[in-house]
Design an enzyme around this catalytic site. Structure first.
Site, PDB file in Angstrom:
ATOM      1  N   TRP A  18      53.185  38.461  38.287  1.00 25.26           N
ATOM      2  CA  TRP A  18      54.476  37.890  38.708  1.00 25.26           C
ATOM      3  C   TRP A  18      54.238  36.654  39.557  1.00 25.26           C
ATOM      4  CZ3 TRP A  18      59.867  38.860  39.208  1.00 25.26           C
ATOM      5  CH2 TRP A  18      60.478  38.227  40.298  1.00 25.26           C
ATOM      6  N   ASN A  20      56.436  33.810  42.073  1.00 29.55           N
ATOM      7  CA  ASN A  20      57.642  33.141  42.566  1.00 29.55           C
ATOM      8  C   ASN A  20      57.242  31.872  43.300  1.00 29.55           C
ATOM      9  OD1 ASN A  20      57.382  35.722  44.391  1.00 29.55           O
ATOM     10  ND2 ASN A  20      58.780  34.540  45.596  1.00 29.55           N
ATOM     11  N   ASP A  21      57.792  31.584  44.446  1.00 27.40           N
ATOM     12  CA  ASP A  21      57.708  30.250  45.074  1.00 27.40           C
ATOM     13  C   ASP A  21      56.357  29.533  44.974  1.00 27.40           C
ATOM     14  OD1 ASP A  21      59.730  31.835  46.089  1.00 27.40           O
ATOM     15  OD2 ASP A  21      59.324  31.377  48.170  1.00 27.40           O
ATOM     16  N   GLN A  37      53.493  32.370  45.248  1.00 23.56           N
ATOM     17  CA  GLN A  37      53.718  33.786  45.519  1.00 23.56           C
ATOM     18  C   GLN A  37      53.323  34.574  44.281  1.00 23.56           C
ATOM     19  OE1 GLN A  37      55.500  35.350  48.653  1.00 23.56           O
ATOM     20  NE2 GLN A  37      53.923  33.796  48.941  1.00 23.56           N
ATOM     21  N   ARG A 150      61.190  32.431  58.414  1.00 24.28           N
ATOM     22  CA  ARG A 150      60.011  32.342  57.528  1.00 24.28           C
ATOM     23  C   ARG A 150      59.847  30.978  56.872  1.00 24.28           C
ATOM     24  NH1 ARG A 150      63.181  36.356  55.365  1.00 24.28           N
ATOM     25  NH2 ARG A 150      64.532  35.765  53.618  1.00 24.28           N
TER      26      ARG A 150
HETATM   27  C1  FRU Z   1      61.966  32.718  48.574  1.00 27.10           C
HETATM   28  C2  FRU Z   1      61.309  33.829  49.360  1.00 27.10           C
HETATM   29  C3  FRU Z   1      60.739  33.287  50.658  1.00 27.10           C
HETATM   30  C4  FRU Z   1      59.656  34.280  50.978  1.00 27.10           C
HETATM   31  C5  FRU Z   1      59.113  34.585  49.602  1.00 27.10           C
HETATM   32  C6  FRU Z   1      58.605  35.979  49.431  1.00 27.10           C
HETATM   33  O1  FRU Z   1      61.937  32.906  47.208  1.00 27.10           O
HETATM   34  O2  FRU Z   1      62.222  34.876  49.605  1.00 27.10           O
HETATM   35  O3  FRU Z   1      61.702  33.130  51.678  1.00 27.10           O
HETATM   36  O4  FRU Z   1      58.704  33.739  51.829  1.00 27.10           O
HETATM   37  O5  FRU Z   1      60.180  34.362  48.695  1.00 27.10           O
HETATM   38  O6  FRU Z   1      58.031  36.152  48.155  1.00 27.10           O
END
Ligand code: FRU
Length: 452
Positions: A18, A20-21, A37, A150
């Site tokens: 997976w 993400n960011d 991520q 964060r």
């Molecule tokens: C944004 C988020 C961030 C966090 C991360 C965790 O997509 O929620 O704020 O650091 O993803 O995966």
């Protein structure tokens, strides 16, 4: 399933797991680094680490081992998002991120039962990271904040270090905390940036854009209502023009907020300045809590990042996004487009229409329609399986469209209108081996190149 025919060739897209960011984007010791991520066993766990990929040209990415994993008490529930800072001598890459900690128990995890720690790790070679240091703990945030703080973004200006953090305050309003430091290690809260009127309950992933003395504050507000022609996703990603400097500004005008991208698949972008001085944005080509699927047919990998997009100031004072110029060199054979479909060998194409003078649609594989009608863009899928839950969406353009560029890289489609004034990113899961393209949009030139 792996479905190699869906794997993007010119995007950061790990083979399994997976994503993400984007995190820690930087140019270091002659190469581009993209962290992100990442969770390998994502169907069972949501424990995040930082995945890692490197590139010489921003388009071909080599996947490296996970760079940062949760291994200290302060990041035990996830190495959350953050940035890279390259020291002025170019010798060290410093990674700032949020260590996520959530407690077991009957907590709301907003006011109690959660910790966010800002942590620094560093590397001399861009591959080995060894010295995690906790810089900020819950007691170091202003008293008006909840436990949601964060996603540090750090930069240096005239010998001073600055950090922005996304936060949710006790009134449930999103805000950005600005910290200052002399050494990048010891940080003090300097001021807080709020919108004039409430604009969502939390702002994630703050970023700064500084171009020709114009400054922009980018955030991802959670909790805005969807509207018919914008803000379609659960959470938004966009930016405010800043009146003056981020290091002084205490407010931004929420009525000036502009979304980066209107597609189904875009969130949490990060901006960095590369060795050539270009300001480049890469987003997560995905979204949370969506009704659409990004891993159909038990795909072993879920999501990818967008193409790198160079940012420039547009004529109306907002930012335009264009795929980095390295993509131009990937254009292979050209074909003239018209109402009769043409076929390309693979789902890899750069399609450009200039001098648009009326309504019509560009259609890919007889399934995905990109329709223009005055200042309205409508993107729709005629096939449920190919869209995988993505159906139809209309977006208001700032003016009638005059040009259109569509980049297809296997299961990704990125649509750029009017030199990147409006952008729309979507995944799709095409079934045919070859790609067909047809267009009845009246225009002066319409060309499709296959990408090599
Ligand atoms: C944004 C988020 C961030 C966090 C991360 C965790 O997509 O929620 O704020 O650091 O993803 O995966």
């Amino acid at each position: 399933m792996t479905h190699p025919e869906w794997r993007p060739l010119l995007h950061v897209a790990p083979e399994r797991g997976w994503v993400n960011d984007p995190n820690g984007l930087c140019f270091f010791r002659g190469r581009y680094h993209a962290f992100f991520q990442y969770t390998l066993n994502w169907r069972e766990s949501d424990l995040r680490s930082w995945g890692h990929a490197v590139s010489d040209d921003l388009l071909t990415w080599e996947e490296l081992p996970v760079a940062l994993a949760p291994d200290i008490p302060e990041d035990r529930c996830g190495v959350y998002s953050g940035c890279a800072f390259v020291t002025e001598d170019g010798e060290r890459m410093e990674l700032y991120y949020t260590g996520n900690v959530v407690y077991d128990g009957p907590y709301d995890r907003i006011h109690e039962g959660r910790e966010a720690n800002e942590i620094l790790d560093e590397s001399a070679d861009g591959r080995h990271f060894s010295k995690k240091r906790v810089l900020l703990r819950p007691e170091d945030y202003p008293a008006d904040c909840t436990l949601h703080v964060r996603d540090p973004k750090v930069w240096e200006k005239d010998g001073e270090y600055w950090m922005v953090l996304g936060a949710r305050n006790l009134d449930d309003h999103g805000q950005v905390l600005v910290y200052r430091s002399d050494d990048g290690i010891s940080w003090k809260h300097h001021h807080t940036i709020r919108s004039l009127n409430p604009f969502g309950y939390m702002w994630e992933c703050p970023n700064v854009v500084m171009l020709d003395d114009h400054e922009f504050l980018a955030v991802c507000p959670q909790g805005l209502d969807s509207e018919e022609l914008r803000r379609h996703n659960m959470w938004q990603a966009g930016y405010f023009p800043v009146d003056g400097k981020i290091v002084e500004a205490e407010t931004v005008d929420e009525t000036l907020f502009r979304e980066w991208d209107f597609g189904w698949d875009f969130y949490a972008p990060q901006v960095f300045v590369d060795g050539e001085g270009r300001t480049i944005l890469i987003g997560w080509m995905g979204a949370f809590d969506s009704a659409w699927n990004s891993a159909p047919d038990d795909l072993e990998w879920c999501h990818c990042l967008t193409l790198p997009r160079e940012l420039a100031l547009g004529a109306d004072g907002y930012l335009v996004q264009r795929p980095v110029h390295e993509l131009d060199a990937r254009r292979g054979t050209a074909g003239a487009l018209g109402e009769e479909s043409i076929a390309l060998p693979d789902h890899l194409a750069d399609i450009e229409l200039a001098g648009i003078a009326g309504a019509g649609a560009l259609v890919l594989d007889d399934v995905l329609s990109i329709a223009l009608d005055g200042s309205l863009l409508t993107v729709s899928f005629a096939d449920d399986a190919v869209g995988s839950g993505r159906t139809s969406r209309s977006v208001a353009l700032p003016a009638e469209a005059s040009s259109l560029r569509v980049i297809v890289d296997r299961s990704t489609v990125e649509i750029y209108l009017d030199g990147g004034r409006t952008v729309f990113s979507t995944r799709w899961f095409p079934e045919a081996d070859r790609m067909t393209v047809a267009s009845n949009i009246p225009c002066t030139t319409a060309t499709a190149w296959n990408l090599v």
